[in-house]
Design an enzyme around this catalytic site. Structure first.
Site, PDB file in Angstrom:
ATOM      1  N   LYS A 149      -3.186 -37.438 -30.313  1.00  0.00           N
ATOM      2  CA  LYS A 149      -3.189 -39.024 -29.973  1.00  0.00           C
ATOM      3  C   LYS A 149      -4.299 -39.881 -29.449  1.00  0.00           C
ATOM      4  O   LYS A 149      -4.824 -40.291 -30.855  1.00  0.00           O
ATOM      5  CB  LYS A 149      -1.836 -39.873 -30.441  1.00  0.00           C
ATOM      6  CG  LYS A 149      -2.198 -41.070 -30.072  1.00  0.00           C
ATOM      7  CD  LYS A 149      -0.459 -42.712 -29.648  1.00  0.00           C
ATOM      8  CE  LYS A 149      -0.659 -41.943 -28.456  1.00  0.00           C
ATOM      9  NZ  LYS A 149      -1.119 -43.310 -27.235  1.00  0.00           N
ATOM     10  N   ASN A 150      -4.147 -39.324 -28.032  1.00  0.00           N
ATOM     11  CA  ASN A 150      -5.471 -40.127 -27.410  1.00  0.00           C
ATOM     12  C   ASN A 150      -6.459 -39.545 -27.782  1.00  0.00           C
ATOM     13  O   ASN A 150      -7.126 -40.108 -27.115  1.00  0.00           O
ATOM     14  CB  ASN A 150      -4.914 -40.390 -25.961  1.00  0.00           C
ATOM     15  CG  ASN A 150      -3.763 -40.689 -25.855  1.00  0.00           C
ATOM     16  OD1 ASN A 150      -3.130 -40.937 -26.345  1.00  0.00           O
ATOM     17  ND2 ASN A 150      -2.882 -40.468 -24.439  1.00  0.00           N
ATOM     18  N   CYS A 156       1.626 -54.280 -20.717  1.00  0.00           N
ATOM     19  CA  CYS A 156       2.641 -53.048 -21.701  1.00  0.00           C
ATOM     20  C   CYS A 156       4.061 -52.940 -20.510  1.00  0.00           C
ATOM     21  O   CYS A 156       3.602 -52.525 -19.361  1.00  0.00           O
ATOM     22  CB  CYS A 156       2.343 -51.775 -21.875  1.00  0.00           C
ATOM     23  SG  CYS A 156       1.836 -50.722 -21.057  1.00  0.00           S
ATOM     24  N   ARG A 164      -1.925 -52.996 -16.503  1.00  0.00           N
ATOM     25  CA  ARG A 164      -2.550 -51.861 -17.745  1.00  0.00           C
ATOM     26  C   ARG A 164      -4.558 -53.008 -18.017  1.00  0.00           C
ATOM     27  O   ARG A 164      -4.651 -52.981 -18.959  1.00  0.00           O
ATOM     28  CB  ARG A 164      -2.314 -51.021 -18.649  1.00  0.00           C
ATOM     29  CG  ARG A 164      -1.739 -50.141 -18.460  1.00  0.00           C
ATOM     30  CD  ARG A 164      -0.658 -49.457 -19.414  1.00  0.00           C
ATOM     31  NE  ARG A 164      -1.699 -48.422 -20.589  1.00  0.00           N
ATOM     32  CZ  ARG A 164      -1.216 -47.701 -20.664  1.00  0.00           C
ATOM     33  NH1 ARG A 164      -0.625 -47.834 -21.525  1.00  0.00           N
ATOM     34  NH2 ARG A 164      -2.037 -47.114 -21.549  1.00  0.00           N
ATOM     35  N   ASP A 166       1.497 -38.982 -18.587  1.00  0.00           N
ATOM     36  CA  ASP A 166       2.435 -38.911 -19.743  1.00  0.00           C
ATOM     37  C   ASP A 166       3.287 -37.330 -19.910  1.00  0.00           C
ATOM     38  O   ASP A 166       4.204 -37.685 -21.104  1.00  0.00           O
ATOM     39  CB  ASP A 166       1.256 -38.615 -20.997  1.00  0.00           C
ATOM     40  CG  ASP A 166       0.271 -40.030 -21.087  1.00  0.00           C
ATOM     41  OD1 ASP A 166       0.715 -41.071 -20.551  1.00  0.00           O
ATOM     42  OD2 ASP A 166      -0.406 -39.907 -21.567  1.00  0.00           O
ATOM     43  N   ARG A 194       5.068 -43.644 -32.370  1.00  0.00           N
ATOM     44  CA  ARG A 194       3.468 -43.773 -32.620  1.00  0.00           C
ATOM     45  C   ARG A 194       3.065 -42.850 -31.777  1.00  0.00           C
ATOM     46  O   ARG A 194       1.643 -42.953 -32.143  1.00  0.00           O
ATOM     47  CB  ARG A 194       3.793 -45.513 -30.939  1.00  0.00           C
ATOM     48  CG  ARG A 194       3.917 -46.576 -31.569  1.00  0.00           C
ATOM     49  CD  ARG A 194       3.868 -47.008 -29.766  1.00  0.00           C
ATOM     50  NE  ARG A 194       2.540 -47.244 -29.753  1.00  0.00           N
ATOM     51  CZ  ARG A 194       2.764 -47.232 -28.372  1.00  0.00           C
ATOM     52  NH1 ARG A 194       3.402 -47.719 -27.198  1.00  0.00           N
ATOM     53  NH2 ARG A 194       1.100 -46.933 -28.426  1.00  0.00           N
TER      54      ARG A 194
HETATM   55  C1  UD1 Z   1      -4.823 -43.026 -21.604  1.00  0.00           C
HETATM   56  C2  UD1 Z   1      -3.876 -42.965 -21.831  1.00  0.00           C
HETATM   57  C3  UD1 Z   1      -2.091 -42.894 -21.342  1.00  0.00           C
HETATM   58  C4  UD1 Z   1      -2.293 -41.956 -20.285  1.00  0.00           C
HETATM   59  C5  UD1 Z   1      -3.951 -42.606 -19.454  1.00  0.00           C
HETATM   60  C6  UD1 Z   1      -3.552 -42.119 -17.751  1.00  0.00           C
HETATM   61  C7  UD1 Z   1      -4.482 -42.553 -24.147  1.00  0.00           C
HETATM   62  C8  UD1 Z   1      -4.821 -43.969 -25.525  1.00  0.00           C
HETATM   63  N1  UD1 Z   1      -4.511 -43.325 -23.057  1.00  0.00           N
HETATM   64  O1  UD1 Z   1      -4.591 -44.409 -20.923  1.00  0.00           O
HETATM   65  O2  UD1 Z   1      -1.454 -42.590 -22.623  1.00  0.00           O
HETATM   66  O3  UD1 Z   1      -0.604 -42.689 -19.835  1.00  0.00           O
HETATM   67  O4  UD1 Z   1      -4.280 -42.374 -20.149  1.00  0.00           O
HETATM   68  O5  UD1 Z   1      -3.526 -40.718 -18.018  1.00  0.00           O
HETATM   69  O6  UD1 Z   1      -5.898 -41.996 -24.297  1.00  0.00           O
HETATM   70  N2  UD1 Z   1      -7.517 -49.594 -14.990  1.00  0.00           N
HETATM   71  C9  UD1 Z   1      -7.309 -50.790 -14.640  1.00  0.00           C
HETATM   72  N3  UD1 Z   1      -8.221 -50.878 -15.025  1.00  0.00           N
HETATM   73  C10 UD1 Z   1      -9.246 -50.765 -15.768  1.00  0.00           C
HETATM   74  C11 UD1 Z   1      -8.350 -49.173 -16.703  1.00  0.00           C
HETATM   75  C12 UD1 Z   1      -7.423 -48.946 -16.243  1.00  0.00           C
HETATM   76  O7  UD1 Z   1      -7.245 -51.083 -13.119  1.00  0.00           O
HETATM   77  O8  UD1 Z   1     -10.383 -51.782 -17.295  1.00  0.00           O
HETATM   78  C13 UD1 Z   1      -5.609 -48.923 -14.269  1.00  0.00           C
HETATM   79  C14 UD1 Z   1      -4.728 -48.685 -14.765  1.00  0.00           C
HETATM   80  O9  UD1 Z   1      -3.677 -49.853 -14.566  1.00  0.00           O
HETATM   81  C15 UD1 Z   1      -3.707 -47.815 -14.253  1.00  0.00           C
HETATM   82  C16 UD1 Z   1      -5.661 -46.843 -13.917  1.00  0.00           C
HETATM   83  O10 UD1 Z   1      -6.155 -47.406 -14.226  1.00  0.00           O
HETATM   84  O11 UD1 Z   1      -3.620 -47.805 -13.254  1.00  0.00           O
HETATM   85  C17 UD1 Z   1      -5.315 -45.539 -15.207  1.00  0.00           C
HETATM   86  O12 UD1 Z   1      -5.278 -45.442 -16.622  1.00  0.00           O
HETATM   87  P1  UD1 Z   1      -6.393 -45.306 -17.872  1.00  0.00           P
HETATM   88  O13 UD1 Z   1      -6.933 -44.172 -16.950  1.00  0.00           O
HETATM   89  O14 UD1 Z   1      -7.590 -46.515 -18.217  1.00  0.00           O
HETATM   90  O15 UD1 Z   1      -5.342 -44.818 -18.887  1.00  0.00           O
HETATM   91  P2  UD1 Z   1      -5.518 -45.555 -20.460  1.00  0.00           P
HETATM   92  O16 UD1 Z   1      -7.085 -44.903 -20.671  1.00  0.00           O
HETATM   93  O17 UD1 Z   1      -5.186 -46.914 -21.267  1.00  0.00           O
END
Ligand code: UD1
Length: 425
Positions: A22-23, A117, A122, A307, A399
């Site tokens: 999915k990711n 969420c 996030r 995850d 999902r």
């Molecule tokens: C992706 C995965 C999710 C997984 C996560 C971490 C997808 C669709 N989802 O989520 O399943 O749990 O990686 O491996 O691929 N952050 C900020 N600002 C930002 C972006 C991120 O502060 O603009 C923080 C987030 O709150 C979190 C950390 O960075 O604490 C890592 O998040 P991120 O790697 O961005 O996760 P996702 O891409 O949302």
């Protein structure tokens, strides 16, 4: 609302085919917006989140054709409006992936801000800062991100404040069509990034360093269509291996890739499981034994994936000894703990640390899923629990896990979906 009814205590034994990730599929679907000719993705899983991303594309006028073999062909040339509305974005944070490609290819994008969420706030500040670094004008108004660029985006060096998978993916997609060179520092190294870079390269992008923390992109004027395969779902793989471990059973996962989950396989070996691998399969055999307690901390790839934290905690819950788990990625990712404790687990949380005192037996209880991976941890724990467990709110599991009850049934589990209609009878 559908629920899962699980009669635990059966040792799982069998083979299960792993779906596309999915990711990986979500950013790949967003990347199709960059193609001047149609892009076909293969091994796309049939999941609620994938449907949402397809709806977001369809809502923009993009033509999407899905065949019975889970191939999805996307033609972005029919795009009529570069808008992703709140009604769709609020159901899936990954909708923000369309921002970078829309901006790079069409010069503008209006995308609703995803809300928080269950597992944490996030924010998407890093996505926005990264695109602004390429010269985009970004305004946030009334809950929407409005992004614009006059002419092409301009390549730049950008250092992420933290390792962000989605942020890296958004910037990578945008940079492919920017003028000049973009250097992405502190980039995420997840296999899904490599899969995305692979698709973009097959479309004609010039990318080096994907899979390391520095990715360099030489912008090109246009990208073309191609056919490209979504990688196997490493988290689904790990989840079925956890289901084998918790029941003392044996599960062989097929159509997967052992290189995608090194850190998790090491921990499974540490709990005493016999783990064997081939080029596209992984087998875990617990040989009827109880797992041993192990400690782990989540970290960006190649560390232990956040995850898999909840599902591995279900294994720790029945392990011999005390396990210490530290969650370093999300601030609120222990929502499954009170539910696991309802099943008889002994888990205490202090800030980012969970102390799991393994018990020899879990007992059935009604439990409620709070998020995607948490819901799978409850299913895994229920497979080991004595009696009938009813897992509520399983729309979360739909999902991210394709036909979860069918796959577990094929491994010998006693699990069935109870539909809302059946319940009201
Ligand atoms: C992706 C995965 C999710 C997984 C996560 C971490 C997808 C669709 N989802 O989520 O399943 O749990 O990686 O491996 O691929 N952050 C900020 N600002 C930002 C972006 C991120 O502060 O603009 C923080 C987030 O709150 C979190 C950390 O960075 O604490 C890592 O998040 P991120 O790697 O961005 O996760 P996702 O891409 O949302």
């Amino acid at each position: 609302m559908d629920k899962l009814l699980i009669s635990g205590g059966i040792r799982l034994d069998g083979e299960v085919r792993i779906s596309g990730a999915k990711n990986a599929a979500l950013p790949l679907l967003a990347a199709t917006l960059l193609g001047e000719t149609p892009v076909t993705l293969t091994n796309v899983p049939q999941l609620k989140d994938i449907t949402t991303m397809i709806q977001i594309l369809g809502n923009m006028g993009v033509s999407v054709v899905i065949d019975e073999k889970c191939q999805v062909e996307v033609n972005a040339n029919t795009l009529t409006t570069a808008v992703a509305p709140y009604e769709l974005v609020r159901t899936m944070r990954a909708s923000i992936f369309v921002l970078g490609p829309l901006l790079a290819r069409f010069g503008e994008a209006t995308v609703s801000l995803p809300g928080g969420c269950a597992i944490g706030s996030r924010p998407v500040d890093q996505h926005l800062k990264a695109l602004a670094a390429l010269g985009a004008d970004i305004q946030v108004e009334n809950g929407y991100v409005h992004a614009r660029t006059k002419g092409r985006l301009k390549g730049a060096r950008f250092v992420f404040d933290m390792v962000t998978v989605g942020g890296t993916e958004n910037l990578l997609m945008a940079a492919t069509l920017a003028e000049g060179t973009t250097v992405i520092e502190n980039a995420a190294r997840e296999p899904e990034i490599i899969n995305l870079a692979g698709l973009l390269s097959a479309m004609g992008a010039q990318i080096s360093g994907a899979g390391t923390d520095t990715i360099t992109v030489q912008g090109v004027k246009a990208l073309q269509g191609c056919t490209y395969r979504v990688i196997a779902d490493r988290i689904e793989t790990g989840s079925y291996l956890a289901a084998a471990a918790v029941t003392g059973g044996r599960v062989k996962t097929l159509d997967t890739d052992p290189f995608l989950l090194d850190a998790v396989l090491l921990k499974f070996r540490d709990v005493g499981a016999l783990v064997t691998t081939g080029p596209d399969w992984i087998e875990l055999d617990m040989q009827g034994r109880r797992p041993l307690a192990v400690n782990f901390r989540t970290a960006p790839h190649p560390g232990f994936p956040t995850d898999m934290q909840a599902q591995f905690m279900a294994v720790s819950a029945v392990s011999e000894g005390t396990s210490t788990i530290i969650e370093t990625i999300f601030e609120n990712r222990y929502m499954h703990v009170p539910e696991l404790n309802r099943l008889g687990a002994k888990i205490a949380v202090d800030g980012h640390t969970a102390i799991v005192s393994g018990v020899s037996e879990l007992q059935a209880a009604p439990v409620m899923a709070t998020d995607l991976r948490a819901s799978m941890s409850l299913v895994i724990a229920a497979l080991a629990a004595k009696g009938d467990t009813l897992v509520d709110r399983i729309y979360h599991i739909d999902r991210g896990y394709e036909r979860v009850e069918e796959k577990l049934q094929s491994l010998g589990a006693n699990i069935r979906r109870v539909t809302g209609r059946e319940e009201s009878q």
